[in-house]
Design a protein around this motif. Structure first.
Motif, PDB file in Angstrom:
ATOM      1  N   ILE A  50     -16.698  45.429 -15.940  1.00 44.47           N
ATOM      2  CA  ILE A  50     -15.871  44.499 -16.787  1.00 44.47           C
ATOM      3  C   ILE A  50     -14.707  45.149 -17.009  1.00 44.47           C
ATOM      4  O   ILE A  50     -14.353  46.205 -17.432  1.00 44.47           O
ATOM      5  N   SER A  51     -13.513  44.498 -16.719  1.00 44.11           N
ATOM      6  CA  SER A  51     -12.159  44.929 -16.684  1.00 44.11           C
ATOM      7  C   SER A  51     -11.395  44.135 -17.738  1.00 44.11           C
ATOM      8  O   SER A  51     -11.165  42.657 -17.294  1.00 44.11           O
TER       9      SER A  51
ATOM     10  N   ALA B  89     -10.298  38.664 -18.894  1.00 40.55           N
ATOM     11  CA  ALA B  89     -11.395  39.830 -18.575  1.00 40.55           C
ATOM     12  C   ALA B  89     -12.050  39.515 -17.035  1.00 40.55           C
ATOM     13  O   ALA B  89     -11.850  38.034 -16.816  1.00 40.55           O
TER      14      ALA B  89
ATOM     15  N   ILE C 273     -14.873  38.832 -22.921  1.00 39.94           N
ATOM     16  CA  ILE C 273     -15.925  39.670 -22.416  1.00 39.94           C
ATOM     17  C   ILE C 273     -17.416  38.772 -22.189  1.00 39.94           C
ATOM     18  O   ILE C 273     -17.994  38.926 -21.256  1.00 39.94           O
TER      19      ILE C 273
ATOM     20  N   VAL D 134     -24.066  45.777 -16.568  1.00 37.55           N
ATOM     21  CA  VAL D 134     -22.713  46.122 -16.588  1.00 37.55           C
ATOM     22  C   VAL D 134     -22.576  47.745 -16.477  1.00 37.55           C
ATOM     23  O   VAL D 134     -23.309  48.469 -17.298  1.00 37.55           O
TER      24      VAL D 134
ATOM     25  N   ILE E 178     -16.920  49.671 -18.570  1.00 37.64           N
ATOM     26  CA  ILE E 178     -15.798  48.642 -19.040  1.00 37.64           C
ATOM     27  C   ILE E 178     -14.286  49.313 -19.060  1.00 37.64           C
ATOM     28  O   ILE E 178     -14.446  50.659 -18.914  1.00 37.64           O
TER      29      ILE E 178
ATOM     30  N   ILE F  95     -17.285  52.664 -21.969  1.00 39.30           N
ATOM     31  CA  ILE F  95     -15.780  52.229 -21.736  1.00 39.30           C
ATOM     32  C   ILE F  95     -15.327  53.484 -21.046  1.00 39.30           C
ATOM     33  O   ILE F  95     -15.186  54.484 -21.570  1.00 39.30           O
TER      34      ILE F  95
ATOM     35  N   GLY G 204     -10.341  48.543 -13.358  1.00 37.23           N
ATOM     36  CA  GLY G 204     -11.840  48.332 -12.957  1.00 37.23           C
ATOM     37  C   GLY G 204     -11.981  49.234 -11.940  1.00 37.23           C
ATOM     38  O   GLY G 204     -13.309  49.818 -11.961  1.00 37.23           O
TER      39      GLY G 204
END
Length: 472
Positions: free
Chosen positions: A5-6, A16, A58, A70, A73, A221, A426
């Motif tokens: 997730i960017s 996002a 998100i 995922v 991030i 993250i 990302g």
């Protein structure tokens, strides 16, 4: 299947993106946030609205996947925008002061004797555009009774996403605060004293851009960068000499200068590009305060257009501006002038001037401002810029890109990835957790070569220089 997730938290909104195992963005979500201009030269955002929008986008890109799918991030952010929040609750204590805001100009005037020290230590000319002056102005104007934090948007979002467990920023954002030493990449006590910023209110850690920034609901993250730095990385500008420009609300032109900071003598900033795989890449950078925002001004204030999409065909309907120049110094001029006293000028009109000429002048102002920065880079580096990587909304405007190639003069290479900021951060997050075996560059969409004669170019550039002189 594993995903990244960017997040791209920009001046105008929050996006996002969901990157797949091949590193491509396969899903997106976005939300705008309100813009506030409470006084001339002031610009504010609601940081709580930004955080809530971040949560929403998100969750939207995760609607059809499980959290365990995922891998990481990444967060890219509008730079220099400054947030002050309650350490206990994470709630903002006042509106966020946006990077465009110049309310700290008078304070910078008071600190003029420290200007040389500030620039030598940080690589940045003393200016109200940076967080140090913004935060100092707020602290002079407000009395906060609680324990508070001061940070850029990346550190604020990390703090909120980790429920206050991690108060950190990355080297690229720290280098833009005017409170960090550009060489040691640590907070500088003397600068904190000069600006009146409590050291304890700043981030506990300055990490590499691919560092460990905690986790959100169990998802690590694993990257954070300023938005312009993220697009530099996304273009693959990983070696010295490579240059990119991002056409957004403002423009950021960056040249990777390698592992040694180079101090500009031509009005540019020295910053950290990114920290990656144990190394730091420095950049020379010029920031344009008003690029696409000039086109928004045409629409919202002058009402010359109904949609920004009208700009290219309308500007192309005339062969030139008939000598009309627009210098969009609505809150002063950024690089290479750093003149917050400059004011916007619409100059050179005659009785035959039409709407199309003014719109074309607005579009040309973007290319001229970028050319000013590239000229400064060439003087600093002692060599011409031969190729420019372009991204952002302006890069899909064919007329603007041809003008840019003509005014450099040099090749302009446009990526086919419309969200290169999301793509860059990302990619870095995916590399940090081992999801990607190596960096995957975006594909080229278009290449523009210069066609203008040197005489035409010089006449346009001389006219622009005269208009800038008048604005100052």
């Amino acid at each position: 299947m594993a995903y990244i997730i960017s997040i791209d938290q920009s001046t105008s909104g929050t996006k996002a993106g969901l990157l797949n195992e091949s590193g491509r963005i396969v899903r997106k979500a976005s939300l705008p946030h309100k813009q506030s201009y409470p006084a001339p030269g002031w610009a504010e955002h609601d940081a709580e609205e930004i955080f809530q929008n971040t949560l929403t986008v998100i969750h939207r890109v995760m609607e059809e996947i499980r959290p365990e799918e995922v891998a990481a991030i990444g967060i890219a952010n509008q730079r220099e925008t400054t947030v002050i929040w309650d350490r206990a609750t994470g709630r903002p204590l006042c509106p966020a002061v946006v990077w465009q805001d110049v309310r700290g100009a008078a304070l910078c005037g008071e600190l003029a004797d420290a200007a040389a020290l500030v620039q030598e230590t940080t690589g940045l000319a003393l200016s109200p555009y940076y967080p140090a002056a913004k935060a100092a102005h707020v602290l002079r104007s407000h009395s906060f009774s609680c324990d508070f934090c001061i940070g850029t948007i990346d550190s604020y979002l990390i703090y909120r996403l980790t429920d206050g467990k991690v108060f950190a920023t990355d080297v690229s954002n720290a280098s833009r605060t005017q409170l960090a030493d550009i060489r040691t990449l640590t907070w500088n006590e003397e600068l904190c004293r000069i600006f009146g910023i409590p050291r304890g209110a700043l981030a506990d850690q300055i990490l590499s851009s691919d560092g460990d920034f905690g986790s959100y609901r169990g998802i690590p993250i694993r990257s954070a960068m300023g938005d312009s730095h993220s697009s530099l990385f996304g273009h693959g500008c990983h070696t010295a000499g490579m240059v990119k420009t991002s056409y957004g609300t403002g423009s950021s032109i960056m040249m990777n200068t390698g592992e040694t900071p180079i101090v500009s003598h031509n009005g540019l900033s020295t910053s950290v590009g990114f920290g990656w795989q144990g190394k730091v890449s420095y950049v020379l950078e010029g920031n344009i305060t008003c690029s696409a925002d000039t086109l928004v001004w045409l629409r919202e204030e002058l009402e010359l257009i109904r949609d920004v999409g009208e700009v290219e065909p309308l500007a192309a309907s005339v062969p030139d501006t008939q000598g009309v120049y627009l210098v969009p110094a609505f809150s002063g001029l950024g690089a290479p002038y750093f003149d917050e006293g400059a004011r916007a000028v619409l100059y050179g009109m005659n009785r035959g001037t039409r709407r199309a000429h003014v719109v074309r002048a607005a579009l040309e102002s973007i290319a001229h401002q970028n050319a000013d920065v590239l000229d400064a880079m060439q003087r600093d580096m002692g060599g011409a810029v031969q190729s420019l990587n372009a991204d952002g909304g302006g890069s899909v405007n064919g007329l603007l890109m041809q003008l840019q190639a003509d005014l450099i003069p040099g090749r302009v290479v446009c990526t086919d990835e419309p969200d290169l900021t999301m793509y860059g951060v990302g990619q870095m997050a995916g590399l940090a957790v081992g999801l990607y075996g190596g960096f995957s560059p975006s594909r080229v969409r278009a290449v523009y070569e210069p066609h203008m004669t040197s005489e035409q170019r010089r006449a346009l550039r001389d006219g622009w220089a005269d208009a800038v002189r008048r604005s100052r």
